[in-house]
Design a protein around this motif. Structure first.
Motif, PDB file in Angstrom:
ATOM      1  N   GLY A  58      18.109  -1.701  11.520  1.00 34.24           N
ATOM      2  CA  GLY A  58      19.130  -0.932  10.824  1.00 34.24           C
ATOM      3  C   GLY A  58      19.276  -1.372   9.378  1.00 34.24           C
ATOM      4  O   GLY A  58      19.397  -0.553   8.466  1.00 34.24           O
ATOM      5  N   GLN A  59      19.226  -2.681   9.166  1.00 29.17           N
ATOM      6  CA  GLN A  59      19.333  -3.196   7.802  1.00 29.17           C
ATOM      7  C   GLN A  59      18.144  -2.743   6.967  1.00 29.17           C
ATOM      8  O   GLN A  59      18.278  -2.382   5.809  1.00 29.17           O
ATOM      9  CB  GLN A  59      19.407  -4.727   7.826  1.00 29.17           C
ATOM     10  CG  GLN A  59      20.747  -5.260   8.310  1.00 29.17           C
ATOM     11  CD  GLN A  59      20.718  -6.765   8.512  1.00 29.17           C
ATOM     12  OE1 GLN A  59      19.737  -7.316   9.000  1.00 29.17           O
ATOM     13  NE2 GLN A  59      21.792  -7.440   8.140  1.00 29.17           N
TER      14      GLN A  59
ATOM     15  N   ASP B 184      18.382   1.829  17.250  1.00 25.39           N
ATOM     16  CA  ASP B 184      19.221   1.805  18.434  1.00 25.39           C
ATOM     17  C   ASP B 184      20.459   2.668  18.222  1.00 25.39           C
ATOM     18  O   ASP B 184      20.922   2.820  17.092  1.00 25.39           O
ATOM     19  CB  ASP B 184      19.646   0.364  18.726  1.00 25.39           C
ATOM     20  CG  ASP B 184      18.543  -0.392  19.437  1.00 25.39           C
ATOM     21  OD1 ASP B 184      18.160   0.057  20.521  1.00 25.39           O
ATOM     22  OD2 ASP B 184      18.072  -1.401  18.908  1.00 25.39           O
TER      23      ASP B 184
ATOM     24  N   MET C 179      11.715  10.058  -0.264  1.00 26.48           N
ATOM     25  CA  MET C 179      11.516  10.211   1.172  1.00 26.48           C
ATOM     26  C   MET C 179      11.937   8.939   1.890  1.00 26.48           C
ATOM     27  O   MET C 179      11.761   7.839   1.370  1.00 26.48           O
ATOM     28  CB  MET C 179      10.041  10.502   1.421  1.00 26.48           C
ATOM     29  CG  MET C 179       9.713  10.807   2.863  1.00 26.48           C
ATOM     30  SD  MET C 179       8.133  11.673   2.925  1.00 26.48           S
ATOM     31  CE  MET C 179       7.929  11.850   4.674  1.00 26.48           C
TER      32      MET C 179
ATOM     33  N   HIS D   6      11.079  -8.961   6.842  1.00 30.60           N
ATOM     34  CA  HIS D   6      11.096  -9.388   8.241  1.00 30.60           C
ATOM     35  C   HIS D   6      12.364 -10.157   8.600  1.00 30.60           C
ATOM     36  O   HIS D   6      12.606 -10.444   9.753  1.00 30.60           O
ATOM     37  CB  HIS D   6       9.850 -10.210   8.572  1.00 30.60           C
ATOM     38  CG  HIS D   6       9.861 -11.594   8.002  1.00 30.60           C
ATOM     39  ND1 HIS D   6       9.194 -11.934   6.851  1.00 30.60           N
ATOM     40  CD2 HIS D   6      10.466 -12.727   8.418  1.00 30.60           C
ATOM     41  CE1 HIS D   6       9.400 -13.203   6.586  1.00 30.60           C
ATOM     42  NE2 HIS D   6      10.163 -13.709   7.512  1.00 30.60           N
TER      43      HIS D   6
ATOM     44  N   ARG E 140      18.504   0.721   5.870  1.00 33.90           N
ATOM     45  CA  ARG E 140      19.431   0.780   4.739  1.00 33.90           C
ATOM     46  C   ARG E 140      18.693   0.437   3.440  1.00 33.90           C
ATOM     47  O   ARG E 140      18.929   1.061   2.401  1.00 33.90           O
ATOM     48  CB  ARG E 140      20.579  -0.208   4.929  1.00 33.90           C
ATOM     49  CG  ARG E 140      21.612   0.259   5.932  1.00 33.90           C
ATOM     50  CD  ARG E 140      22.604  -0.845   6.216  1.00 33.90           C
ATOM     51  NE  ARG E 140      23.425  -0.516   7.371  1.00 33.90           N
ATOM     52  CZ  ARG E 140      24.576   0.137   7.300  1.00 33.90           C
ATOM     53  NH1 ARG E 140      25.059   0.500   6.144  1.00 33.90           N
ATOM     54  NH2 ARG E 140      25.245   0.412   8.396  1.00 33.90           N
TER      55      ARG E 140
ATOM     56  N   PHE F 145      11.209   7.087   5.592  1.00 39.14           N
ATOM     57  CA  PHE F 145      10.251   7.208   6.685  1.00 39.14           C
ATOM     58  C   PHE F 145      10.865   6.820   8.015  1.00 39.14           C
ATOM     59  O   PHE F 145      11.955   6.247   8.084  1.00 39.14           O
ATOM     60  CB  PHE F 145       9.022   6.354   6.400  1.00 39.14           C
ATOM     61  CG  PHE F 145       8.207   6.853   5.257  1.00 39.14           C
ATOM     62  CD1 PHE F 145       7.121   7.668   5.484  1.00 39.14           C
ATOM     63  CD2 PHE F 145       8.527   6.518   3.956  1.00 39.14           C
ATOM     64  CE1 PHE F 145       6.374   8.140   4.437  1.00 39.14           C
ATOM     65  CE2 PHE F 145       7.786   6.986   2.900  1.00 39.14           C
ATOM     66  CZ  PHE F 145       6.700   7.802   3.133  1.00 39.14           C
ATOM     67  N   GLN F 146      10.102   7.098   9.070  1.00 39.01           N
ATOM     68  CA  GLN F 146      10.613   6.852  10.416  1.00 39.01           C
ATOM     69  C   GLN F 146      10.731   5.372  10.744  1.00 39.01           C
ATOM     70  O   GLN F 146      11.741   4.927  11.268  1.00 39.01           O
ATOM     71  CB  GLN F 146       9.693   7.519  11.447  1.00 39.01           C
ATOM     72  CG  GLN F 146      10.038   7.094  12.863  1.00 39.01           C
ATOM     73  CD  GLN F 146       9.334   7.919  13.905  1.00 39.01           C
ATOM     74  OE1 GLN F 146       8.477   8.744  13.597  1.00 39.01           O
ATOM     75  NE2 GLN F 146       9.676   7.719  15.152  1.00 39.01           N
ATOM     76  N   ASP F 147       9.667   4.617  10.446  1.00 42.71           N
ATOM     77  CA  ASP F 147       9.583   3.261  10.982  1.00 42.71           C
ATOM     78  C   ASP F 147      10.038   2.253   9.930  1.00 42.71           C
ATOM     79  O   ASP F 147       9.310   1.967   8.995  1.00 42.71           O
ATOM     80  CB  ASP F 147       8.130   2.984  11.387  1.00 42.71           C
ATOM     81  CG  ASP F 147       7.997   1.626  12.036  1.00 42.71           C
ATOM     82  OD1 ASP F 147       8.988   0.881  12.074  1.00 42.71           O
ATOM     83  OD2 ASP F 147       6.890   1.302  12.503  1.00 42.71           O
TER      84      ASP F 147
ATOM     85  N   SER G 183      17.203  -6.790  10.382  1.00 43.71           N
ATOM     86  CA  SER G 183      17.093  -5.982  11.593  1.00 43.71           C
ATOM     87  C   SER G 183      16.644  -4.575  11.198  1.00 43.71           C
ATOM     88  O   SER G 183      16.625  -4.217  10.025  1.00 43.71           O
ATOM     89  CB  SER G 183      18.437  -5.922  12.290  1.00 43.71           C
ATOM     90  OG  SER G 183      19.342  -5.139  11.536  1.00 43.71           O
TER      91      SER G 183
ATOM     92  N   ALA H 207       7.552  -0.490   9.168  1.00 44.11           N
ATOM     93  CA  ALA H 207       6.269  -0.233   8.509  1.00 44.11           C
ATOM     94  C   ALA H 207       6.441   0.282   7.088  1.00 44.11           C
ATOM     95  O   ALA H 207       5.510   0.219   6.304  1.00 44.11           O
ATOM     96  CB  ALA H 207       5.460   0.782   9.326  1.00 44.11           C
ATOM     97  N   SER H 208       7.633   0.786   6.745  1.00 44.99           N
ATOM     98  CA  SER H 208       7.718   1.472   5.460  1.00 44.99           C
ATOM     99  C   SER H 208       8.083   0.528   4.305  1.00 44.99           C
ATOM    100  O   SER H 208       8.138   0.958   3.170  1.00 44.99           O
ATOM    101  CB  SER H 208       8.696   2.642   5.532  1.00 44.99           C
ATOM    102  OG  SER H 208       9.991   2.182   5.823  1.00 44.99           O
ATOM    103  N   LEU H 209       8.330  -0.742   4.605  1.00 49.39           N
ATOM    104  CA  LEU H 209       8.572  -1.706   3.528  1.00 49.39           C
ATOM    105  C   LEU H 209       7.418  -2.700   3.505  1.00 49.39           C
ATOM    106  O   LEU H 209       7.084  -3.282   4.542  1.00 49.39           O
ATOM    107  CB  LEU H 209       9.887  -2.458   3.769  1.00 49.39           C
ATOM    108  CG  LEU H 209      11.149  -1.600   3.892  1.00 49.39           C
ATOM    109  CD1 LEU H 209      12.342  -2.455   4.267  1.00 49.39           C
ATOM    110  CD2 LEU H 209      11.414  -0.860   2.601  1.00 49.39           C
ATOM    111  N   ASP H 210       6.804  -2.881   2.343  1.00 49.32           N
ATOM    112  CA  ASP H 210       5.692  -3.821   2.236  1.00 49.32           C
ATOM    113  C   ASP H 210       6.161  -5.224   2.625  1.00 49.32           C
ATOM    114  O   ASP H 210       7.052  -5.783   1.989  1.00 49.32           O
ATOM    115  CB  ASP H 210       5.169  -3.825   0.794  1.00 49.32           C
ATOM    116  CG  ASP H 210       3.894  -4.653   0.649  1.00 49.32           C
ATOM    117  OD1 ASP H 210       3.698  -5.573   1.460  1.00 49.32           O
ATOM    118  OD2 ASP H 210       3.107  -4.374  -0.266  1.00 49.32           O
ATOM    119  N   PRO H 211       5.575  -5.809   3.708  1.00 56.46           N
ATOM    120  CA  PRO H 211       6.079  -7.097   4.217  1.00 56.46           C
ATOM    121  C   PRO H 211       5.940  -8.236   3.220  1.00 56.46           C
ATOM    122  O   PRO H 211       6.560  -9.280   3.387  1.00 56.46           O
ATOM    123  CB  PRO H 211       5.221  -7.341   5.460  1.00 56.46           C
ATOM    124  CG  PRO H 211       4.014  -6.486   5.291  1.00 56.46           C
ATOM    125  CD  PRO H 211       4.469  -5.301   4.496  1.00 56.46           C
TER     126      PRO H 211
END
Lengths: 634, 306
Positions: free
Chosen positions: A477-478, A505, A415, A472, A481, A417-419, A475, A422-426
């Motif tokens: 878009g990156q 964007d 899957m 963090h 990816r 995700f949208q955000d 961007s 939020a979907s990658l553990d910082p």
């Protein structure tokens, strides 16, 4: 930096007086950062004439909101510095005292925000009358009368009764109407609207845009309309200002900008907008032709490794065994209340939904918020428990007593995700984020994992040198990816993308969509693509399913659904999607206010059985006369 | 490899992560935080090096000279030949040395009890947040029950049953403090466990223990560190209170609180130094810890990020 372009004769005739209402010259705004004063706006100049609408358009970080806040002087004076000349009707705003600008705010120029800014603890009536009494000095009874008139002006049905409502009792569209009513309370001459429709569903967005246009005519206001959506720009603006990273790139009459963009960035921006209807006459998904935002030259297509007839993903053979089969899927959430925690009702989030996805095919689920499309996706991924129905993945049962183990299902379906924030553990490095699924599921050496991760990063267009960095540092878009790379780590057959490009964007969105199509072509993946954006869906899908209130109301091949939409709701969705064509600017659409229908039903509710009618080859429409927005019911 | 990368937002590929250095830099931006940190480091060093910095071991009765009892600050010893900087108590114990050794006990008790309470509380809180349902209800009702009693009352009851002793004081403090950690951990854990990266781990089939330990816990740490700092200060003052009341540490190993208590009876005879100097040390220690805690809260709070 260019000054505002001279008005074309036609536009000048429409906005007769030459004396601008708002004139911004050489506006430079800087923020205090640890590195000192950093400019976020550089030498921005534009005019807004009486009764004119200027759209300020740009992607995130372009400085469009800061421009508005600088004009209203709503920035923290300790951490921001505004230089340049801002004149409102001849008065220099920059020289004005705080008390002076406070008198102008609300009375002469008003602002509405993305999220209708209402105080949740007071009724709408209280908030409206408070402004009227403070700013216009009306008596209590006059203020109440005027408040009702204002609510009627923004077309809120039953305005008198609505005064006693609290903001949470209204839908998002209604709240935005109330916010507009508040902004209009003192009959301002300039309305600044900062992304007023971004948080709303398309059909509601269309209503609010219509309302703003109408009120502008009635009240003779000027409007500064801030948005990221070129479709919205085309529908509202006389003139357009394009911003990029704190610079005003280009200004001009909207039709000029759309027809003959001069700057490379504007060209790139326009090229990356999905246009509804641009794919009529084609059967297969098609990537965007992208334009480099620095040079304005078309980006060279990827060199083809072997001769291939088309860059687009080939048509999946429809007679092949389906990869994903969903039959009669139902999800309900119990609502409990009262002293004994009794069942008071159920949210029928998904009701008897069935579809299939062939290998290598993209099926899109479209619908507005609350339609059940995300709940469906989550159920397929095993994140929600179903009340009924079966899900099969190839030859594996995904539900029921003889379901395959999660570990095996995980390897076949992933899957996105949208955000992407939020979907990658910082706290994980990219290397560990990519390695995690492989460490859990595959018995590989660390060397092999590292080699595969590097390959995944290359596949999504990133450099393997980025592996030691944290999310963090990328961007949006990156990051998306990276999320795609991680979803591909186990070489799945199905990827569920839940609003995977909605938070990006426009220019980045187009790239990520192209990337997804390219990956599909290379790996013969199937996508379940969830989106609310009809134009994006048109680009990427082989087949489309439209959802409303928990049910699929129309499903079929993309071309068939988009060229001959057969369900009234599908037609409404397509009509509401903003089209980036300035010629449609004077098109007037209906203003009718919909009662929002909810999928909450009493506990003893028995849903009607699903009846689908075939209207074309593989194209089905739901035959349930009352499963429609109220406004469409006859 | 796709060649269509024209992402206008792509970040600088040269950027490198130096989380620690960035953190230190933003911490030191506040003068009060810096002062607190310097004081705290000095205090901890003093406590650690107490045997090197002091003239006598105040717990070794052989080194005490009863003839030197009740001397004011600055007086010199009859026999040993050194100056009592902060005076002596009624048994001829050098107050300066006693404070250094007392600091060790106070800090030790504070740090050990707060970290133990943090581990227990955070574990229970995160389990409650992640599992929900009955497990959560049971843990959180226990927390409510615990927090509804005045802390000093609970500590007094426990020590009244178990008796004096450093171990018992630590146990009492842990029992009093775990609930605060559990409540905070559950709050943070609830927010974090609803985030998409936790869901993404589920979707990837990551085992539950791994999600808890590797994803959820590290992201919940910052607020817990802040609480822990403040709780160390609270534990120290609570221990001092208990010792002052006579149910805390034994008389043979006086902490700062017990020193204050011992000197208190001479307060009105004009021999202020026996209780004022330990009191001042306690005050400075707690203020320093709280300054550091406040600054950590500001720096670690993502919403206050610039």
């Amino acid at each position: 930096m260019q000054a505002a372009a001279p008005l074309s004769p036609l536009a000048a005739a429409a906005t007769a007086p030459s004396h601008p209402l708002l004139s911004v010259q050489g506006l430079t705004t800087s923020f205090l950062t640890p590195q000192g004063w950093t400019p976020v706006l550089r030498n921005v100049s534009f005019d807004i004439h009486p009764r004119e609408t200027l759209a300020v358009v740009g992607e995130s970080g372009s400085g469009k909101s800061v421009t508005a806040l600088s004009i209203m002087r709503l920035l923290n004076p300790r951490s921001s510095k505004i230089e340049g000349d801002i004149r409102f009707d001849g008065t220099a705003l920059t020289g004005l005292s705080d008390a002076g600008i406070r008198r102008l705010r609300g009375a002469e120029m008003s602002m509405i925000f993305q999220d209708a800014s209402l105080n949740p603890v007071y009724t709408i009536g209280f908030q409206l009358t408070e402004i009227l009494r403070l700013k216009r000095g009306l008596s209590r009874s006059d203020a109440t009368r005027e408040a009702i008139a204002l609510l009627e002006k923004v077309r809120i049905p039953g305005a008198g009764r609505r005064l006693a409502s609290y903001p949470h009792e209204l839908s998002g569209g209604m709240r935005q109407r109330v916010a507009i009513a508040m902004a209009l309370a003192c009959k301002p001459r300039l309305l600044i609207a900062d992304e007023p429709t971004t948080a709303l569903d398309v059909t509601i967005q269309a209503q609010i845009i219509e309302l703003i246009k109408l009120l502008q005519d009635e009240e003779h206001m000027s409007v500064m309309f801030i948005t990221h959506d070129m479709g919205v720009v085309a529908e509202v603006a006389d003139r357009t200002a394009v911003m990029f990273r704190g610079d005003l790139v280009e200004t001009g009459p909207t039709a000029e900008i759309f027809a003959r963009p001069r700057q490379p960035y504007t060209k790139a921006l326009l090229a990356s907008i999905p246009r509804l209807g641009s794919m009529n006459g084609t059967d297969l998904p098609q990537p965007f032709q992208l334009i480099d935002h620095r040079t304005g030259a078309p980006v060279a297509a990827e060199p083809q490794p072997e001769p291939q007839p088309a860059r687009a993903p080939a048509a999946p053979s429809s007679d092949a065994a389906p990869l994903l089969t969903v039959e009669g899927l139902s999800l309900r959430f119990d609502m409990r209340g009262g002293a004994f925690h009794r069942l008071t009702g159920r949210v029928h989030a998904v009701e008897d939904v069935s579809f299939r996805i062939a290998p290598g095919e993209t099926l899109s689920l479209v619908g507005e918020s609350g339609s059940g499309k995300s709940t469906t996706a989550r159920a397929i991924m095993g994140l929600n428990r179903l009340q009924g129905g079966t899900i099969r993945l190839g030859d594996l049962q995904a539900t029921g007593p003889d379901a395959a183990p999660r570990a095996i299902l995980c390897r076949r379906q992933q899957m996105i995700f949208q955000d992407p924030f939020a979907s990658l553990d910082p706290r994980f490095r990219i290397a560990d984020l990519l390695a995690e699924p492989m460490r859990v599921h595959l018995d590989l050496s660390e060397d092999e994992i590292r080699r595969r991760s590097a390959g995944l990063l290359r596949d999504v267009g990133l450099s393997p040198e980025m592996m030691q960095r944290y999310p963090h540092q990328f961007s949006g878009g990156q990051r998306q990816r990276i999320a795609i790379a991680r979803a591909l780590a186990l070489d799945p057959q199905l990827v569920v993308a839940d609003e995977a490009v909605s938070a990006l964007d426009v220019s980045v969105k187009a790239q990520v969509i192209n990337l997804m199509m390219e990956i599909q072509r290379r790996r013969q993946l199937s996508y379940l693509f969830i989106s609310h954006d009809m134009a994006v869906v048109e680009r990427i899908s082989h087949r489309v399913a439209v959802m409303y209130l928990g049910r699929i109301v129309e499903i079929g091949p993309r071309r068939s659904v988009f060229e001959t939409p057969s369900h009234p709701y599908t037609r409404q969705l397509m009509a509401a999607a903003p089209v980036p064509d300035p010629a449609r600017r004077h098109l007037r659409r209906g203003l009718e206010v919909d009662e929002i229908r909810t999928p909450i039903r009493p506990p003893d509710y028995r849903p009607a059985p699903t009846r689908m009618i075939e209207v074309g080859p593989g194209h089905f429409v739901l035959d349930l006369p009352d499963h429609l927005p109220t406004a469409l019911q006859t | 490899m796709p060649s269509d990368i024209v992402d206008p937002f792509a970040r600088d590929p040269e950027a490198t992560a130096r989380p620690l250095r960035d953190f230190a830099r933003s911490y030191l931006r506040s003068p009060s935080g810096a002062v607190g940190l310097v004081l705290l480091v000095l205090i901890v060093l003093a406590a650690l090096c107490a045997p090197l910095l002091s003239f006598q071991n105040p717990y070794d009765l052989l080194q005490l000279d009863i003839m030197d009892g009740q001397l004011p600050p600055g007086a010199s010893s009859m026999a040993a030949g050194y100056t009592y900087l902060l005076g002596t108590d009624d048994q001829g114990r050098d107050m300066y040395s006693a404070i250094l050794y007392g600091l060790r006990i106070s800090l030790g008790v504070g740090v050990i009890s707060a970290t133990t309470a943090a581990v227990i509380g955070a574990t229970l809180g995160l389990i409650a947040a992640y599992r929900g349902g009955r497990v959560e209800a049971a843990i959180m009702r226990l927390v409510d029950f615990q927090l509804s009693f005045p802390t000093i009352l609970i500590a007094l009851m426990i020590l009244a049953v178990l008796g004096k002793g450093i171990g018992n004081v630590i146990l009492a403090l842990v029992l009093v403090e775990w609930a605060t950690f559990a409540r905070t951990a559950r709050g943070v854990g609830l927010v974090e466990s609803r985030k998409e990266y936790i869901e993404a781990s589920h979707v990837m089939g990551v085992p539950t223990w791994r999600i808890l330990l590797q994803h959820l816990l590290p992201n919940c740490i910052p607020p817990l560190i802040v609480i822990a700092t403040v709780q160390v200060a609270r534990a120290i003052s609570l221990e001092a209170t208990l010792s002052f009341l006579g149910v805390g540490v034994p008389i043979t190993q006086p902490s700062l609180g017990l020193l204050i208590s011992n000197g208190y009876q001479y307060m009105f005879s004009g021999m202020y130094w026996m209780s004022v100097f330990p009191g001042l040390s306690l005050l400075v220690t707690i203020v320093a810890i709280n300054l550091v805690g406040d600054r950590l809260r500001d720096v670690l709070n993502p919403r206050k990020d610039s």
